[in-house]
Design a protein around this motif. Sequence first.
Motif, PDB file in Angstrom:
ATOM      1  N   ASN A 160       8.891   3.125   2.811  1.00  0.00           N
ATOM      2  CA  ASN A 160       9.773   2.265   2.029  1.00  0.00           C
ATOM      3  C   ASN A 160      10.531   1.257   2.891  1.00  0.00           C
ATOM      4  O   ASN A 160      11.746   1.162   2.828  1.00  0.00           O
ATOM      5  N   ASP A 161       9.860   0.547   3.732  1.00  0.00           N
ATOM      6  CA  ASP A 161      10.384  -0.676   4.339  1.00  0.00           C
ATOM      7  C   ASP A 161       9.195  -1.545   4.727  1.00  0.00           C
ATOM      8  O   ASP A 161       8.058  -1.074   4.777  1.00  0.00           O
ATOM      9  N   PHE A 194       3.449  -2.060   6.069  1.00  0.00           N
ATOM     10  CA  PHE A 194       2.325  -2.760   6.686  1.00  0.00           C
ATOM     11  C   PHE A 194       1.746  -1.986   7.857  1.00  0.00           C
ATOM     12  O   PHE A 194       0.577  -2.170   8.195  1.00  0.00           O
ATOM     13  N   ALA A 195       2.519  -1.100   8.456  1.00  0.00           N
ATOM     14  CA  ALA A 195       1.931  -0.207   9.461  1.00  0.00           C
ATOM     15  C   ALA A 195       0.879   0.682   8.806  1.00  0.00           C
ATOM     16  O   ALA A 195      -0.202   0.905   9.365  1.00  0.00           O
ATOM     17  N   ALA A 196       1.206   1.190   7.623  1.00  0.00           N
ATOM     18  CA  ALA A 196       0.231   2.009   6.895  1.00  0.00           C
ATOM     19  C   ALA A 196      -0.990   1.188   6.505  1.00  0.00           C
ATOM     20  O   ALA A 196      -2.126   1.643   6.618  1.00  0.00           O
ATOM     21  N   GLN A 203       9.209  -7.152   9.431  1.00  0.00           N
ATOM     22  CA  GLN A 203      10.345  -6.267   9.179  1.00  0.00           C
ATOM     23  C   GLN A 203      11.159  -6.711   7.981  1.00  0.00           C
ATOM     24  O   GLN A 203      11.979  -5.964   7.478  1.00  0.00           O
ATOM     25  N   ASP A 204      10.962  -7.932   7.571  1.00  0.00           N
ATOM     26  CA  ASP A 204      11.713  -8.463   6.438  1.00  0.00           C
ATOM     27  C   ASP A 204      10.837  -9.486   5.745  1.00  0.00           C
ATOM     28  O   ASP A 204       9.649  -9.593   6.040  1.00  0.00           O
ATOM     29  N   THR A 250      10.366   0.661  -2.788  1.00  0.00           N
ATOM     30  CA  THR A 250      11.329  -0.101  -3.583  1.00  0.00           C
ATOM     31  C   THR A 250      12.044  -1.154  -2.755  1.00  0.00           C
ATOM     32  O   THR A 250      12.798  -1.951  -3.296  1.00  0.00           O
ATOM     33  N   ASP A 251      11.822  -1.173  -1.449  1.00  0.00           N
ATOM     34  CA  ASP A 251      12.477  -2.132  -0.574  1.00  0.00           C
ATOM     35  C   ASP A 251      12.057  -3.551  -0.961  1.00  0.00           C
ATOM     36  O   ASP A 251      10.866  -3.871  -1.043  1.00  0.00           O
ATOM     37  N   ALA A 252      13.047  -4.411  -1.180  1.00  0.00           N
ATOM     38  CA  ALA A 252      12.755  -5.762  -1.672  1.00  0.00           C
ATOM     39  C   ALA A 252      11.935  -6.564  -0.673  1.00  0.00           C
ATOM     40  O   ALA A 252      11.001  -7.285  -1.051  1.00  0.00           O
ATOM     41  N   ALA A 253      12.272  -6.453   0.606  1.00  0.00           N
ATOM     42  CA  ALA A 253      11.536  -7.225   1.614  1.00  0.00           C
ATOM     43  C   ALA A 253      10.082  -6.776   1.689  1.00  0.00           C
ATOM     44  O   ALA A 253       9.165  -7.605   1.806  1.00  0.00           O
ATOM     45  N   ALA A 254       9.860  -5.472   1.608  1.00  0.00           N
ATOM     46  CA  ALA A 254       8.492  -4.964   1.657  1.00  0.00           C
ATOM     47  C   ALA A 254       7.676  -5.495   0.490  1.00  0.00           C
ATOM     48  O   ALA A 254       6.530  -5.931   0.657  1.00  0.00           O
TER      49      ALA A 254
END
Length: 919
Positions: free
Chosen positions: A118-119, A124-126, A150-151, A186-190
């Motif tokens: 959730n970031d 994107f690492a996954a 990261q953002d 749910t992270d908006a940047a992700a």
Amino acid sequence: MALRAAAACRLPRIGQPSALLRWPLPPPLSLLSMDNTRNASAAPASSKHRIPRARRDVVPRPALLAPVLEQAADARLVLVQAPAGFGKTTLLVQLAAALATAASGAQVVWVSLDAEDNDANRLFAALFGALAPLDLPWAVPPATVLAQLQDASPAARTALGLLTDALGVRPESRIALVLDDLHHVTDAAALQLLDTLIARAPPELCLLIGSRTAPPLSLARWRAGGELVELGLEDLRFDLGAAQALCRLRGLQAPSDAALQAALARTHGWVAGLHLLLGSARAGTGSLPALAGPAAHRHLFDYFAQEVLAGLPPPLQQFVLYGSVLPELSPALCQAVTGRDDARAVLDDLFGRQLFLSALDDTVPVLRFHDLFRDFLRGELERREPGHAAALHALAAAAETRAERAVPHWLAAGRWAEALAALRQMADGLLAVGGTHRLERWLDQLPLAWREAQADAALLRGLCAWSRWDWGLARDEFQRSHDAYAQQGRPRDRYVALGMLGACHNALGELDRAEAVLADAADAPLPPALQVAFDSLQAWHGVARGDGAAVLTGLAAMADNAARAPEARYPNIVDMSYGHFTGLPGTRPLMERLGRLCRADQPGGEVQVPALHAWLAFWHGEPGTAREALHELLQRQRQLPGDTMLGIGALHLHSLHLAAQGHTAEALAAIAQVPALMTPGFSRGWRRTYAHVQARLHWRAGDADGLAALLPDLSRPRSAREWPVLDTGAPLLQGQHALLCGELAAARAHLERAALLQAGARLPAFMGDARCALALCRAAQGEPEAAAAALDDLLCEAVQDDGLGSLLLEPPARLQALWQALAPRLRCPAAAQARLRGRLAAWLAEGPRAAVADAAPPDDPLSAREREVMALLAEGQSNKLIARALGLSLHTVKRHVANILTKLALDSRTQAAAYWHRR
């Protein structure tokens, strides 16, 4: 002021605020941990990327799959959205199998997401981990790209272009990327970055998403464009035929149609509910349990889940209850938490019982409980054995072989010391690929009062602060950790913190404290990998004080120790602001050696090495070679706009190239962009350094007014936190300005003082050199011998160091006239002078053509296929004609055109055609 006080960090980190973790960012893992046996990279566990095995009781749904497969050929996104238990994952598995076996033969990659994703960076690492087996042709290493993500900043969105280009280079192959359980993110940047990826995805990529909720993506736009395929609750509900098929596959005597219809009505076609009902059917009778009395007043799943659990033998009940603390059930971890030696056999038995389990690995095996069932089991475990889950988490953590998988268990167990030890061990791998937010999130889960007393926590918080250029906070945290390590008798850790502390002092201009750090470490028997940090700090300390001998000593020792410690090399040893070293007498062979060491470690994958090559090529190379090196550097800078230092260095060197070619306005425009890249953490002295670059450009152009505008700032006394070497810059600028104004006496006084200071406090070569201006001043005063002495010193140094950079940045007409007038008086050999003149003339002759080339974008953000489409679009061809010419579908051409406009920030095909013709 030194942004690069040492050079011993590990891998690249890009984004806010820097592109690569450099020393004094996180040191190598070997510096952070005494035990590397459980090193944690940022890559997720491979089980996240395995397509779950289809169960034998999975009901085939060809009528549902067929239209989806047909539409997926031109879709950006296939979205399967429904509440828990409606078979989203099962349907995605069926879709993946169908896509892989279809005529197109799509390559399917799978990502099972969870709460840890959730970031933006972790998501994107996954994703990158899933794509790794495809061996995509990345323009820069994937870890470097990942570190920018990261953002949702413009830099991060630009970095996604590298991913989309890598995905789109093989138009003959199609990739289906499945993201299952996106509701965990749910992270908006992700989600914004994911939205950008889908919007820019090449036609070769189709994303398939499974989620309990509608993700906040641009669904309406894609739906309107016919690029979204949606499967929802109504599509996934079981009907009578599917329910009957399920009974047959489970080997049950089929209940009557009326009973099945009643069950479907009660469960609303909920697949999980039907499984539970059938599992509770009395063997051999085909009758379903009554849903009256207490059952009507309880949650259906909880009621029947209790029945499922009650139907297991007591030993198996304990096994599944204890196993519920595990995100994945592997034999080793199950054995750890249950104490059973037969865990492998039990897992096979459980899967055969058709519990709510998915098989992630057929051979090990590795299973995963359905989210609903796992939640029920955890609640039941707490009800039966209150508080015991913490002990089970501790057992799981101790058995984990990956630190990043152990940390959540240690935190859940309340075992703070062990959690912190695991964080310390994996910090390097996380920070190397931009996992700062994840590391800080875990640190914040430690109790504040306990955390504040821990030296390791202070060290890690310092590393996170440094990665944001918050040097003041980083210094304070490193000081706390250093003092605590000293009190605890942990010398090795003390020196790790001390090296970071020295880097902070240097960056903040606290040079007395930085010198004390060097003195503290001078006689310590440090291993080479750790010694590299202090060697680099010595070199930077030399730059700060203008001590050329210290610079050479530090660089030489750094190269020697880096050669003995490969873990301290790429990009550690040369990932710094190269301009500060390049051009100083004697540095060239050392910098070249450092570059060779980096290339030996990262053949073909260097990110920052092109910067070193570009600086050396400018200072020592021919114009053609230097221009090519600059283009490569500018391409890297455009690809990785989140790399602050890469951007600063590229703009800086670009400005010098333009100035050397006589294009002062363009050069000043380039260097004027540098302050905008500097975050608030940059010291005032660092900014003044680049104001001196502007001054040198004005000096080369003979622009007295431009110098006058900079005089108030650059001639003022330096502050206590600015490098002493700036003292040399002030009289140099004052003398050059006076000389351009014809005030020879004042000019000579200032320039002789600058030359005297320069002898003991040498400016970085790009900032300026007093000798040429002093020679011009003495010649204008009618003292040719004195003038020849100053010029001769400059020329002999250029010959000895085979460096042309200083001469390129002097006023060309004045230098040539002076050189010709003083030639008979110069001690520098005539042949050497002739070679210097020839090389200088080659640069000046290249001016207009090279400047135009440099001013144009050096790289192309478009993929090869997009360039083909763009060329035909620029000819005025319609989408139909482009599709016919390239053998593409009309829909695919439309997607290419949309991606072209997005990447180039253009609004219309007309603008795109104009852009193409300008190139």
